[in-house]
Design a protein around this motif. Structure first.
Motif, PDB file in Angstrom:
ATOM      1  N   SER A  53       0.826  -1.204   0.000  1.00 48.16           N
ATOM      2  CA  SER A  53       0.000   0.000   0.000  1.00 48.16           C
ATOM      3  C   SER A  53       0.859   1.253   0.000  1.00 48.16           C
ATOM      4  N   LYS A  54       2.110   1.105   0.458  1.00 48.88           N
ATOM      5  CA  LYS A  54       3.050   2.217   0.454  1.00 48.88           C
ATOM      6  C   LYS A  54       4.184   1.907  -0.525  1.00 48.88           C
ATOM      7  N   ARG A  55       5.283   2.621  -0.419  1.00 49.34           N
ATOM      8  CA  ARG A  55       6.425   2.514  -1.329  1.00 49.34           C
ATOM      9  C   ARG A  55       6.969   1.095  -1.399  1.00 49.34           C
ATOM     10  N   THR A  56       7.245   0.629  -2.621  1.00 46.87           N
ATOM     11  CA  THR A  56       7.838  -0.691  -2.821  1.00 46.87           C
ATOM     12  C   THR A  56       9.296  -0.543  -3.240  1.00 46.87           C
ATOM     13  N   ILE A  57      10.157  -1.369  -2.673  1.00 53.55           N
ATOM     14  CA  ILE A  57      11.571  -1.442  -3.023  1.00 53.55           C
ATOM     15  C   ILE A  57      11.779  -2.748  -3.774  1.00 53.55           C
ATOM     16  N   SER A  58      12.407  -2.714  -4.974  1.00 57.61           N
ATOM     17  CA  SER A  58      13.264  -1.708  -5.609  1.00 57.61           C
ATOM     18  C   SER A  58      12.605  -1.148  -6.875  1.00 57.61           C
ATOM     19  N   ASP A  59      13.336  -0.225  -7.547  1.00 60.82           N
ATOM     20  CA  ASP A  59      12.885   0.312  -8.832  1.00 60.82           C
ATOM     21  C   ASP A  59      13.599  -0.351 -10.001  1.00 60.82           C
ATOM     22  N   VAL A  60      14.911  -0.424  -9.931  1.00 65.68           N
ATOM     23  CA  VAL A  60      15.739  -1.066 -10.951  1.00 65.68           C
ATOM     24  C   VAL A  60      16.871  -1.792 -10.227  1.00 65.68           C
ATOM     25  N   SER A  61      17.802  -2.375 -10.974  1.00 61.09           N
ATOM     26  CA  SER A  61      18.878  -3.130 -10.341  1.00 61.09           C
ATOM     27  C   SER A  61      20.102  -3.186 -11.235  1.00 61.09           C
ATOM     28  N   ALA A  62      21.196  -3.700 -10.666  1.00 66.01           N
ATOM     29  CA  ALA A  62      22.446  -3.918 -11.398  1.00 66.01           C
ATOM     30  C   ALA A  62      23.271  -4.909 -10.581  1.00 66.01           C
ATOM     31  N   VAL A  63      24.414  -5.281 -11.091  1.00 59.50           N
ATOM     32  CA  VAL A  63      25.233  -6.302 -10.444  1.00 59.50           C
ATOM     33  C   VAL A  63      25.582  -5.915  -9.009  1.00 59.50           C
ATOM     34  N   ALA A  64      25.479  -6.902  -8.104  1.00 62.48           N
ATOM     35  CA  ALA A  64      25.806  -6.672  -6.701  1.00 62.48           C
ATOM     36  C   ALA A  64      26.405  -7.907  -6.025  1.00 62.48           C
ATOM     37  N   ASP A  65      26.211  -9.081  -6.582  1.00 63.72           N
ATOM     38  CA  ASP A  65      26.689 -10.319  -5.962  1.00 63.72           C
ATOM     39  C   ASP A  65      28.214 -10.313  -5.892  1.00 63.72           C
ATOM     40  N   PRO A  66      28.812 -10.419  -4.691  1.00 65.06           N
ATOM     41  CA  PRO A  66      30.279 -10.455  -4.616  1.00 65.06           C
ATOM     42  C   PRO A  66      30.883 -11.634  -5.377  1.00 65.06           C
ATOM     43  N   ALA A  67      30.105 -12.708  -5.529  1.00 67.43           N
ATOM     44  CA  ALA A  67      30.597 -13.860  -6.284  1.00 67.43           C
ATOM     45  C   ALA A  67      30.710 -13.561  -7.772  1.00 67.43           C
ATOM     46  N   THR A  68      30.084 -12.479  -8.227  1.00 67.08           N
ATOM     47  CA  THR A  68      30.235 -12.001  -9.607  1.00 67.08           C
ATOM     48  C   THR A  68      30.591 -10.515  -9.536  1.00 67.08           C
ATOM     49  N   GLY A  69      31.580 -10.201  -8.670  1.00 67.48           N
ATOM     50  CA  GLY A  69      31.852  -8.821  -8.302  1.00 67.48           C
ATOM     51  C   GLY A  69      32.677  -8.019  -9.289  1.00 67.48           C
ATOM     52  N   VAL A  70      32.936  -6.780  -8.889  1.00 66.12           N
ATOM     53  CA  VAL A  70      33.616  -5.802  -9.749  1.00 66.12           C
ATOM     54  C   VAL A  70      35.009  -5.498  -9.221  1.00 66.12           C
ATOM     55  N   ALA A  71      35.898  -5.119 -10.132  1.00 64.89           N
ATOM     56  CA  ALA A  71      37.262  -4.751  -9.761  1.00 64.89           C
ATOM     57  C   ALA A  71      37.275  -3.363  -9.135  1.00 64.89           C
ATOM     58  N   VAL A  72      38.042  -3.205  -8.062  1.00 66.34           N
ATOM     59  CA  VAL A  72      38.169  -1.938  -7.348  1.00 66.34           C
ATOM     60  C   VAL A  72      39.623  -1.781  -6.909  1.00 66.34           C
ATOM     61  N   TYR A  73      40.122  -0.552  -6.937  1.00 70.68           N
ATOM     62  CA  TYR A  73      41.478  -0.298  -6.450  1.00 70.68           C
ATOM     63  C   TYR A  73      41.395   0.521  -5.170  1.00 70.68           C
TER      64      TYR A  73
END
Length: 415
Positions: free
Chosen positions: A307-327
């Motif tokens: 009845s109120k706000r629903t989460i989420s709106d959109v999405s993107a990669v977040a699983d650490p098992a398929t994670g991103v490179a960071v320095y």
């Protein structure tokens, strides 16, 4: 400041969360004066820890960055080594997965809001950008700005946990929109009031895109925070949905933001070349979703399970098992792999920037709802048990864990 009632609510959440984890065997009692070792999560042969404390304490927010520990970290010898490709997805992978143009973002300004200071933010981002052939973005050139929560040059205390969050955020924005200017606004602490003040500062400094990768339990004070910090027409404000699996968090629950869920992203031999499913590690970790207890439903959300706000709106990669490179070298040892919805929020902020400046007075959170056919619909996976099931289980069309889907070009983020 958050009201006593709200603070008490968050404190209770902290106590309840610790008790629940202890009962589940994820944490054990720690003697007075001792420091608990971080819990190590494992999935598909990959292990990671939380970069920041994830239990809400009073009105304090937690960052949503997860640092992989099963991949060796290393500092680049003598700068960039092109043949020593870091582990984790890099810019070309993300642009390919989401059908995004290269070299985008010119003329746009993206802000990152985080708590505390990362003294190596600029130099670490420089290594990331050089490694992948992205243009330099420095303070000297006017491309990068690093300020405190009121916009001054006085920065808050250093914090190595949030430094990992900062590196993740800066690197993801660089990957998606390498020609955009970047403002890093550092709150003096992780309270909602200080982080919210930082959001206002980011907008006052000219950012039309503001990424926030933190959250905590909801409270009755959240609607007042909406009007004080997040109601900025014509500005795309993205917020990570959380890493605690099914359940609503704030400020992802704000009706004025784009709430960003998380997926597991994998290369395939399909026509797209990629597949995605809901990110879930176990019953206590995965992308957030759910119904807000306080925030009103925005007019563009038509699902009927909340009845109120629903989460989420959109999405993107977040699983650490398929994670991103960071320095990261402050609190880190160089190249690392990160995940969490802290990755998905700055990615989506970057995609908004590729779409161009939002029209004056617009509600950018509504843009994807007008272009549902320009998103990759995620239809597999779940982040828990719930009723109705679409709030925690991927399905055709809208669902809670992944929203309307992931970017397929920039059309869904223009308006």
């Amino acid at each position: 400041m958050r009201t006593p009632t709200a603070s008490a609510r968050r404190a209770a959440l902290a106590v309840a969360g610790t008790a629940a984890l202890a009962l589940s065997g994820l944490v054990s009692a720690v003697p007075a004066g001792a420091t608990a070792a971080p819990h190590v999560y494992t999935k598909d042969g990959t292990s990671w820890v939380k970069a920041c404390d994830t239990l809400a304490k009073g009105d304090t927010m937690a960052c949503h960055a997860l640092r992989v520990t099963s991949t060796a970290e290393r500092v680049q010898p003598r700068g960039v080594t092109p043949n020593a490709t870091p582990s984790g997805f890099g810019p070309s992978d993300l642009l390919s997965a989401y059908a995004l143009p290269a070299n985008g973002g010119a003329g746009m300004t993206i802000a990152i809001v985080d708590a505390y200071n990362d003294p190596n933010a600029e130099s670490d981002m420089a290594v990331y950008r050089s490694q992948y052939g992205l243009p330099a973005c420095t303070k000297a050139s006017g491309c990068f700005k690093q300020v405190g929560q009121t916009g001054s040059s006085t920065l808050p205390a250093n914090n190595s946990g949030w430094a990992g969050e900062i590196s993740l955020d800066l690197d993801m924005v660089s990957a998606i929109a390498p020609n955009a200017k970047i403002i890093l606004v550092e709150a003096k602490s992780a309270t909602m009031a200080n982080l919210g003040t930082s959001v206002n500062t980011a907008v006052n400094l000219g950012a039309k895109f503001v990424s926030n990768s933190y959250g905590g339990g909801e409270s009755s004070a959240d609607t007042s925070y909406d009007s004080s910090y997040f109601n900025h027409p014509g500005v795309a404000i993205t917020v990570s949905a959380g890493d605690s699996a099914y359940g609503a968090q704030y400020p992802a629950a704000s009706r004025y933001v784009t709430s960003v869920g998380g997926t597991a992203l994998k290369k395939t031999s399909s026509g797209r070349g990629w597949s995605e499913s809901v990110w879930l590690t176990n019953s206590t970790e995965g992308t957030g979703s759910g119904c807000s207890a306080y925030d009103a439903k925005p007019s563009w959300q038509k699902d009927t399970g909340c009845s109120k706000r629903t989460i989420s709106d959109v999405s993107a990669v977040a699983d650490p098992a398929t994670g991103v490179a960071v320095y990261q070298t402050y609190g880190g040892s160089g190249w690392a792999v990160y995940g969490g919805t802290s990755a998905s929020s700055p990615i989506i902020a970057g995609v908004y920037a590729l779409g161009g400046t939002p029209s004056s007075g617009s509600s950018p959170a509504s843009f994807p709802y007008a272009h549902t056919g320009s998103l990759n619909d995620v239809t597999t996976g779940s982040n828990g048990s719930c009723s109705p099931s679409y709030l925690c289980t991927a399905t055709t069309g809208y669902d809670g864990p992944t929203g309307l889907g992931t970017p397929n070009g920039t059309t869904a983020f223009k308006g």
